[in-house]
Design an enzyme around this catalytic site. Structure first.
Site, PDB file in Angstrom:
ATOM      1  N   SER A  22      81.170  69.889  79.490  1.00  0.00           N
ATOM      2  CA  SER A  22      79.780  69.852  79.961  1.00  0.00           C
ATOM      3  C   SER A  22      78.788  70.575  79.066  1.00  0.00           C
ATOM      4  O   SER A  22      77.594  70.299  79.102  1.00  0.00           O
ATOM      5  CB  SER A  22      79.715  70.418  81.382  1.00  0.00           C
ATOM      6  OG  SER A  22      80.280  71.714  81.406  1.00  0.00           O
TER       7      SER A  22
ATOM      8  N   LYS B 298      72.847  69.527  81.350  1.00  0.00           N
ATOM      9  CA  LYS B 298      71.682  69.863  82.177  1.00  0.00           C
ATOM     10  C   LYS B 298      70.449  69.023  81.862  1.00  0.00           C
ATOM     11  O   LYS B 298      69.649  68.712  82.735  1.00  0.00           O
ATOM     12  CB  LYS B 298      71.332  71.346  82.011  1.00  0.00           C
ATOM     13  CG  LYS B 298      72.360  72.303  82.595  1.00  0.00           C
ATOM     14  CD  LYS B 298      72.360  72.279  84.100  1.00  0.00           C
ATOM     15  CE  LYS B 298      73.278  73.334  84.698  1.00  0.00           C
ATOM     16  NZ  LYS B 298      73.437  73.144  86.155  1.00  0.00           N
TER      17      LYS B 298
ATOM     18  N   GLU C  25      64.993  77.510  88.649  1.00  0.00           N
ATOM     19  CA  GLU C  25      65.838  78.695  88.721  1.00  0.00           C
ATOM     20  C   GLU C  25      66.888  78.531  87.644  1.00  0.00           C
ATOM     21  O   GLU C  25      67.202  77.404  87.252  1.00  0.00           O
ATOM     22  CB  GLU C  25      66.497  78.798  90.100  1.00  0.00           C
ATOM     23  CG  GLU C  25      67.762  77.955  90.304  1.00  0.00           C
ATOM     24  CD  GLU C  25      67.534  76.443  90.262  1.00  0.00           C
ATOM     25  OE1 GLU C  25      66.401  76.016  90.519  1.00  0.00           O
ATOM     26  OE2 GLU C  25      68.496  75.715  89.958  1.00  0.00           O
TER      27      GLU C  25
END
Lengths: 270, 411
Positions: free
Chosen positions: B393, B104, B126
């Site tokens: 990830s 991220k 969000e």
């Protein structure tokens, strides 16, 4: 001439401003919505905007979000909304009805099927919050072919160049959003609204209605003085919720609407 | 059903050249938002188009990726996992080793730089599992920006650790009580905030969804994953991989890995959605496997919805995959058959979580565990001289409580 156009021409001749209530269809029930529409007409409304409940109303404030959630608990669909209008049209052929909502329910219904059914039901216009002109093909063409007006929002952040483009695509009327934010928010700056509406009037022949943040007779009078009409949404939705919750009698809701909208009508006309 | 729409075939467009100027990937993507936001999106698009070609901006981004995020992340040959499965050689792209523990941050570093160049002092985001919220709070702290993160009340209850991390980093976490009180509602609320404060606020979207230009710019920031993996694979194995596997919620880690390989026709691309309790139960988050095209959160894409067009509530053991939509580029890759999309159920993901932890000493995030479960299936059907890369990830520290709870242990 479309019902919306006729209505605004008559208002212009009479030197009056349009009173445009917004309600969420199916809150508190589908049957109640039909009665509420008749009460709104009786109270002197010029156009009725019917909200289509959606699970993800990302441009709405808390009042209309909650109304949408209540209606969805009643499983209200776009098909039901068309049935409500058809039922209203059985006894009212004059007050224009505009559907306001988000695009996905229309996508699922199918554009072809929608314009066909909407014409039969007696819908005069649609306003799709999350469908800007850039994304309106092929729906816009189908609506036009079926004489259903496509109403667009213009916001305080809209540049003049965009406003011109939107006015070229729009029909019926322009809905000017009086403030940055969501429905039912904050206090509006009437001077700023006046200046924006004036600049819109310079680029379009279409009537300009103003909505978002008009709560009472005072704000309606101020905004009415500088535009062609006012949209009353959250305040009305809240009133319907409170009266229908409190008493549950449709007669009480009718009385409350007649009183509230009657006051606004009077203020707008004075 | 969206009538009258046309998807260009693979021959008609250069695959990696999309989206078009209006943000369309075939019939998907676009910009479906209220008018108040249109100007801000135009502005963002123009700024990004300029900065994308600005060597100064790119240098600053690359330096942040190297020295703040800790890139390049390794491409690790999972020898014991490969032996256990007994098929293709399995390589893990170690995004779990990034600062903040997931992919991220590649995106939030890029978007915070955009916000800085645009002179915005406040950022909003969000978040579902809280990983994107943490990555946003992190870069906001570093740039001294005010930060507010919208998070569904349900998710706040399940992700207390990340909520506290965001607070430590100086962000305010705002509980979203509307709708299903999860990620999709947090996104609605962030869009409402943005519409209200559009002049001084930058909205850092966490995935490759949302209105144009977000799916494109988030992809561009995440594509560093695939660019590195491509080079590393060539260097370490002497050839391109035969297949890529990544989990797909919104789809940012998957697009990040896939995109630099799109023109390499020999490379299979497999996206893994959350099968939840099983596709047949309806309790899942797999719009590409069983959804229909529709419009949500600013773009046209595959969605989970009911027969009236209302968005369905989803279920997954991993909060980061618990979303009813998906990035529009994935919808397009699915339709043109360039990528395949499958679903892995909660129990399979959990088994893969334990497997990787036990035999490689790497605790994967529950999201990434879906990809691990799938890579085991895929590799098994491939020959031993073939190579498959799976995107790891994120790391699983945030999920320890969930997994312990399932094992009946309180930590």
């Amino acid at each position: 001439m479309s019902r919306i156009q006729t209505t605004f021409e008559q208002l212009k001749t009479a030197g009056r401003k349009a009173l445009i209530p917004f309600i969420t269809t199916g809150d508190p029930s589908l049957q109640a919505t039909v009665s509420i529409m008749h009460a709104l007409a009786e109270a002197g409304s010029d156009v009725i905007e019917l909200g289509i409940p959606f699970s993800d109303p990302s441009a709405d404030g808390p009042v209309i979000q909650a109304a949408s959630e209540r209606a969805l608990k009643n499983k209200v669909s776009l098909r039901n909304v068309l049935e409500v209008v058809a039922s209203f049209r059985e006894t009212n052929q004059t007050v224009p009805v505009v559907l306001m909502g988000y695009l996905n329910p229309f996508e699922v219904y199918g554009y072809q099927a929608f314009v066909k059914d909407a014409s039969i039901a007696g819908i005069d216009g649609v306003l799709i919050v999350d469908m800007p002109p850039e994304e309106s093909d092929p729906f816009a063409g189908l609506l036009k072919d079926n004489d259903i007006d496509l109403i667009y929002l213009i916001a305080p952040t809209t540049t003049e160049q965009r406003a011109r483009m939107i006015c070229e695509q729009a029909s019926g009327y322009i809905y000017y959003v009086s403030l940055k934010g969501v429905t039912g928010a904050g206090h509006i700056d009437v001077a700023e609204v006046a200046s924006k509406v004036n600049s819109l009037k310079a680029i379009t022949e279409l009537p300009v209605g103003v909505g978002f943040g008009i709560k009472d007779a005072e704000s309606a009078t101020q905004v009415g003085a500088v535009s062609d009409g006012v949209v009353m949404g959250s305040a009305l939705v809240n009133l319907i919720y409170e009266t229908s919750c409190k008493s549950g009698k449709s007669e009480d809701t009718r009385e409350a609407i007649l009183e509230f909208m009657g006051t606004i009508r009077k203020a707008l006309d004075s | 059903m969206s009538d009258n729409r046309h998807n260009p075939s693979r021959e008609e467009v250069e695959l990696s050249g999309l989206p078009d100027e209006k943000g369309h990937f075939g019939q998907y993507g676009g910009r479906f938002v209220a008018e108040t936001l249109m100007h801000a999106l135009d502005e963002l698009q123009d700024t990004y188009a300029r900065l994308k070609l600005d060597p100064g901006f790119q240098r600053e981004f690359d330096q942040d990726l190297a020295h703040y995020v800790g890139r390049p992340s390794p491409l690790y040959f999972a020898k014991r996992l490969t032996e256990e499965v007994g098929g293709a050689q399995i390589y893990l792209k170690r995004e779990d080793l990034n600062h903040t523990g997931a992919h991220k941050v590649n995106n939030t570093v890029g978007q915070a730089l955009l916000a800085k160049y645009m002179g915005k002092q406040r950022v909003i985001a969000e978040t579902g599992a809280g990983q994107h919220g943490v990555a946003t709070a992190t870069v906001a702290a570093r740039f001294g920006m005010q930060c507010q993160v919208y998070m569904g009340a349900e998710d706040i209850a399940r992700q207390t650790l990340n909520v506290y991390r965001m607070k430590l980093l100086g962000a305010e976490v705002i509980s979203v009580e509307s709708g299903s009180r999860t990620l999709k509602d947090a996104m609605n609320e962030a869009m409402r905030d943005w519409a209200t404060n559009v002049e001084d606020t930058y909205y850092i979207i966490g995935t490759v969804a949302g209105p144009h230009p977000y799916p494109m710019l988030v992809r561009d920031f995440q594509a560093v994953i695939g660019r590195e993996a491509r080079q590393q694979c060539l260097k370490q194995t002497g050839k391109l991989p035969d297949a890529l596997v990544a989990c797909v919620g919104g789809g940012s880690n998957a697009i990040g890995l896939f995109h630099p390989f799109i023109e390499d026709a020999s490379v299979r691309m497999i996206g893994v959605e959350a099968g939840g309790d099983g596709i047949e139960t309806g309790n899942h988050a797999a719009p590409l496997c069983v959804g229909q095209p529709g419009v949500l959160h600013g773009n046209r894409t595959y969605l989970m919805e009911d027969e009236a067009g209302q968005i369905s509530e989803t279920h997954s053991i991993s909060a980061g995959l618990d979303y009813p939509g998906v990035g529009p580029e994935h919808s397009w890759l699915k339709d043109i058959k360039r990528a395949e999309y499958v679903a892995i159920n909660d129990d399979e993901a959990l088994a893969a979580f334990h497997l990787l932890t036990k035999i490689e000493g790497i605790i994967p995030a529950l999201e990434s565990s879906h990809a691990i479960a799938q890579v085991c299936k895929t590799a098994k059907q491939m020959s031993k001289d073939e190579v498959v890369i799976v995107n790891l990830s994120g790391r699983g520290d945030k999920d320890i409580h969930t997994v312990a709870g399932l094992d009946g242990i309180k930590v």
